[in-house]
Structure formats: C-alpha cells, structure tokens
Write a protein that holds these residues in place. Structure first.
Motif, PDB file in Angstrom:
ATOM      1  N   MET A 189       1.468  -4.773   2.699  1.00 33.01           N
ATOM      2  CA  MET A 189       2.718  -5.380   3.141  1.00 33.01           C
ATOM      3  C   MET A 189       3.922  -4.634   2.573  1.00 33.01           C
ATOM      4  O   MET A 189       5.046  -4.769   3.077  1.00 33.01           O
ATOM      5  N   LEU A 190       3.691  -3.804   1.532  1.00 32.06           N
ATOM      6  CA  LEU A 190       4.770  -3.085   0.860  1.00 32.06           C
ATOM      7  C   LEU A 190       4.788  -1.610   1.210  1.00 32.06           C
ATOM      8  O   LEU A 190       5.490  -0.828   0.567  1.00 32.06           O
ATOM      9  N   ALA A 191       4.038  -1.221   2.233  1.00 27.77           N
ATOM     10  CA  ALA A 191       3.956   0.198   2.599  1.00 27.77           C
ATOM     11  C   ALA A 191       5.309   0.754   3.042  1.00 27.77           C
ATOM     12  O   ALA A 191       5.638   1.915   2.756  1.00 27.77           O
ATOM     13  N   GLU A 192       6.117  -0.060   3.736  1.00 25.86           N
ATOM     14  CA  GLU A 192       7.422   0.415   4.196  1.00 25.86           C
ATOM     15  C   GLU A 192       8.365   0.663   3.018  1.00 25.86           C
ATOM     16  O   GLU A 192       9.206   1.562   3.068  1.00 25.86           O
ATOM     17  N   VAL A 193       8.234  -0.128   1.956  1.00 29.65           N
ATOM     18  CA  VAL A 193       9.061   0.078   0.766  1.00 29.65           C
ATOM     19  C   VAL A 193       8.700   1.400   0.102  1.00 29.65           C
ATOM     20  O   VAL A 193       9.572   2.137  -0.379  1.00 29.65           O
ATOM     21  N   GLU A 194       7.403   1.744   0.085  1.00 32.97           N
ATOM     22  CA  GLU A 194       6.970   3.001  -0.526  1.00 32.97           C
ATOM     23  C   GLU A 194       7.493   4.211   0.231  1.00 32.97           C
ATOM     24  O   GLU A 194       7.549   5.313  -0.321  1.00 32.97           O
ATOM     25  N   SER A 214      10.083  19.666  -6.396  1.00 29.71           N
ATOM     26  CA  SER A 214      10.047  19.212  -5.010  1.00 29.71           C
ATOM     27  C   SER A 214       8.753  18.451  -4.757  1.00 29.71           C
ATOM     28  O   SER A 214       7.802  18.530  -5.541  1.00 29.71           O
ATOM     29  N   ALA A 215       8.728  17.703  -3.667  1.00 31.22           N
ATOM     30  CA  ALA A 215       7.541  16.922  -3.310  1.00 31.22           C
ATOM     31  C   ALA A 215       7.523  16.717  -1.802  1.00 31.22           C
ATOM     32  O   ALA A 215       8.565  16.687  -1.144  1.00 31.22           O
ATOM     33  N   ILE A 216       6.303  16.588  -1.267  1.00 33.62           N
ATOM     34  CA  ILE A 216       6.114  16.358   0.166  1.00 33.62           C
ATOM     35  C   ILE A 216       5.489  14.985   0.362  1.00 33.62           C
ATOM     36  O   ILE A 216       4.510  14.634  -0.308  1.00 33.62           O
ATOM     37  N   TYR A 217       6.083  14.210   1.258  1.00 31.14           N
ATOM     38  CA  TYR A 217       5.503  12.923   1.639  1.00 31.14           C
ATOM     39  C   TYR A 217       4.422  13.229   2.673  1.00 31.14           C
ATOM     40  O   TYR A 217       4.708  13.470   3.851  1.00 31.14           O
ATOM     41  N   VAL A 218       3.173  13.259   2.241  1.00 27.29           N
ATOM     42  CA  VAL A 218       2.082  13.759   3.075  1.00 27.29           C
ATOM     43  C   VAL A 218       1.739  12.788   4.199  1.00 27.29           C
ATOM     44  O   VAL A 218       1.576  13.183   5.357  1.00 27.29           O
ATOM     45  N   ARG A 219       1.621  11.510   3.876  1.00 28.08           N
ATOM     46  CA  ARG A 219       1.217  10.498   4.861  1.00 28.08           C
ATOM     47  C   ARG A 219       1.603   9.128   4.338  1.00 28.08           C
ATOM     48  O   ARG A 219       2.072   8.991   3.206  1.00 28.08           O
ATOM     49  N   HIS A 220       1.433   8.125   5.184  1.00 27.87           N
ATOM     50  CA  HIS A 220       1.720   6.764   4.762  1.00 27.87           C
ATOM     51  C   HIS A 220       0.593   6.262   3.843  1.00 27.87           C
ATOM     52  O   HIS A 220      -0.571   6.631   4.020  1.00 27.87           O
ATOM     53  N   PRO A 221       0.919   5.429   2.857  1.00 28.11           N
ATOM     54  CA  PRO A 221      -0.121   4.902   1.955  1.00 28.11           C
ATOM     55  C   PRO A 221      -1.096   3.997   2.691  1.00 28.11           C
ATOM     56  O   PRO A 221      -0.751   3.351   3.692  1.00 28.11           O
ATOM     57  N   THR A 222      -2.325   3.954   2.210  1.00 22.51           N
ATOM     58  CA  THR A 222      -3.357   3.142   2.840  1.00 22.51           C
ATOM     59  C   THR A 222      -4.224   2.509   1.758  1.00 22.51           C
ATOM     60  O   THR A 222      -3.945   2.627   0.567  1.00 22.51           O
ATOM     61  N   ALA A 223      -5.280   1.835   2.187  1.00 23.40           N
ATOM     62  CA  ALA A 223      -6.199   1.169   1.250  1.00 23.40           C
ATOM     63  C   ALA A 223      -7.609   1.269   1.789  1.00 23.40           C
ATOM     64  O   ALA A 223      -7.822   1.432   2.997  1.00 23.40           O
ATOM     65  N   ARG A 224      -8.564   1.179   0.870  1.00 24.96           N
ATOM     66  CA  ARG A 224      -9.971   1.138   1.249  1.00 24.96           C
ATOM     67  C   ARG A 224     -10.683   0.200   0.269  1.00 24.96           C
ATOM     68  O   ARG A 224     -10.076  -0.206  -0.724  1.00 24.96           O
ATOM     69  N   PRO A 225     -11.914  -0.167   0.520  1.00 22.32           N
ATOM     70  CA  PRO A 225     -12.588  -1.127  -0.367  1.00 22.32           C
ATOM     71  C   PRO A 225     -12.509  -0.722  -1.836  1.00 22.32           C
ATOM     72  O   PRO A 225     -12.896   0.376  -2.215  1.00 22.32           O
TER      73      PRO A 225
END
Length: 304
Positions: A128-133, A245-256
C-alpha cells in the motif's frame, strides 16, 4: 520540517531519519514499553481505535511530510495487488516422469512449493506504500545520500539534485523505472569535514555545507553516529557511491516471507493491515478534473 519536536519521546513515532532520538523511538516501538500499545491481540480498544492508532503510526513513518488529503488521494492504491503464488498440479506418475526425464524438475517444483507454503503468503499489506517509495525525496533517503527524508527534501528544493541530468526541484515527483538521480557531493553531509557531518538530533538542523571539498587524494567519508541500523540499500535501487548517483530500477514488490518496502512494523502484520482498513474506508473514491490537474508529478517513462 513542519514540526521541530518530531522525535518527541512522549509519542514515540518512528520517522525516516538516522537521528539517535529516532533510533530510541524505534527501539521503544519494537521491544520497549510502547511495543505493548500496538499488540492488538488482547486489546481493550475498539476496532476504530485500533485502526486509528495504526494509521497514525504508519503515516508518521511513511509520509508525515505529505498532506493528508494528498496522501489519501494520490499515494494509496485502489486495491492491494495479489502476488500469491499460483498452485500448479504436479504429476505423480513416477515411471512416466522418469521416462520423460522430468524427475529432477518435479522434485525442484515440489521443494519450491513446500518452501512457499512454509513461508506463507506474500506480505502484500506493505505494498500500500509503494507509491510513497517512488517519491524522489524518499528514494534519496533510501539510497543513503541524506540523514533523513526531511534533509532529502531540502536537497531537492535547494537544487542539489539532478534527475536524468537536469536540475530538479520538485520533491513530490514520483520516479519511473530507469530514472537516474545524481546528488551534488558538496551537499552530502558525511562527505564533509567531521565538524559539519554530525547526525541531526532534535530539530533536523540545516546542514553546514562548505564551498568545496578538502583537497585530498581520497574523498572523506565521515559516517554519523548511530547510522549503522539504517544503512541498507533496497533491491529496487542501483546506487553508485563513487559518482553519488542512483537508478530507480523498478517498482518495489513482495514475495512470500519478504517485502522490499522498508517499514518499522511487520510488513503484513496488524499495524499495516489495520492502517489499510482505515484508508480503504476513508480514501476518496473520485477525482475531479481540477484535482487531476493538481496531481503530483507522476513519471510514466524513465530514461537517461
């Protein structure tokens, strides 16, 4: 920063900061006296009170610097994604599997299914907080370029950040995969002299930045006290400290058993779930054209 007493011991609200006062508040909420207050297993509090307390704690860490109306309207998903592993039917005909050469493959599949079942479902509550990240100021803090998210906001607003090679001063921007941020080394406090690199304590003081780095063959690196509990890089960030510097590679996710979103609470525990229940009932359902025009910058396509 809006509230100079943001690290008050009375409230003990964990924040995105390396402050020693914040570290103490984290300890109190994790295993100290305040840990009992968020154990709702046998709580006399009503469901409404439990949701309100959880919502306040989640907001204190994940976005107290965002206006509440904006947070509810633009930084919450409509629904939580379903990332549970799909169940596959496994063959049980040993002779046929051996003939087809699938015995080893099926054993690996059975072991993977057993491990996933043992770990349980993915902690989707934290998503639910992925957009904040995705926010540029939060991303700078996650990459360890700033002592706190409040300092990261100042770096953006004061023009010390480049987004894909261009100066960027909007701290509300949500990054897209492939976006690269660069930080002026002079603005990074732990690359300065020890006297100007002390960790913030009570009021997040304005950093004292020298006009130029000391002349040396090596870049000075003066880590602030009490920083080690917070030094980690999330999996969705590719950081280069030599180039700041840093690259935002992808959106955060989750797994078991694993969530990529850092939070001081259980990623799928009571606090996160009760906070989602609160917002799922209270969040706005519609957005007018005028509200759409005021949407914080949401980058869809990254690139350098």
């Amino acid at each position: 920063m809006r509230d100079a007493n943001v690290f008050a011991f009375r409230k003990a609200m964990p924040r995105m900061s390396w402050s020693p006062r914040n570290l103490y508040n984290l300890w109190r909420r994790s295993c100290g006296a305040e840990a009992v207050a968020i154990d709702f297993t046998r709580s006399p509090k009503t469901l409404f009170q439990q949701r309100w307390i959880s919502k306040a704690l989640v907001r204190a860490y994940h976005g107290d610097f965002i206006n509440e109306k904006i947070f509810k309207r633009w930084y919450l998903p409509d629904t939580l994604p379903d990332v549970r592993p799909r169940q596959h039917a496994l063959s049980s005909n040993g002779d046929l599997d051996a003939f087809a050469g699938r015995t080893e493959q099926l054993e690996r599949a059975k072991k993977k299914a057993y491990d996933e079942q043992k770990k349980g479902l993915a902690p989707v509550g934290s998503l639910m907080l992925a957009e904040v990240e995705r926010r540029i100021d939060v991303f700078i803090f996650r990459c360890c370029f700033a002592h706190s998210v409040y300092e990261a906001r100042r770096l953006v607003i004061h023009g010390s950040i480049l987004l894909n090679g261009k100066k960027h001063t909007n701290a509300n921007t949500r990054l897209a995969p492939g976006d690269m941020i660069s930080v002026d080394p002079v603005a990074i406090r732990f690359l300065q002299e020890p006297g100007s690199s002390e960790a913030e304590s009570e009021g997040e003081p304005e950093p004292k930045i020298e006009s130029s780095n000391p002349k040396s063959s090596l870049t000075p690196f003066n880590l602030p006290p009490y920083a080690s509990p917070f030094i980690f890089i999330p999996a969705y960030a590719e950081v280069s400290f030599p180039t700041c510097s840093a690259i935002y590679v992808r959106h955060p996710t989750a797994r078991p058993g694993y969530s990529e979103i850092a939070t001081p609470y259980d990623a799928d525990g009571e606090v996160i779930r009760l906070a989602w229940e609160w917002y799922s009932k209270m969040r706005p359902r519609t957005r007018s054209k005028s509200q759409m025009a005021r949407e914080p910058e949401n980058r869809r396509i990254g690139g350098h």
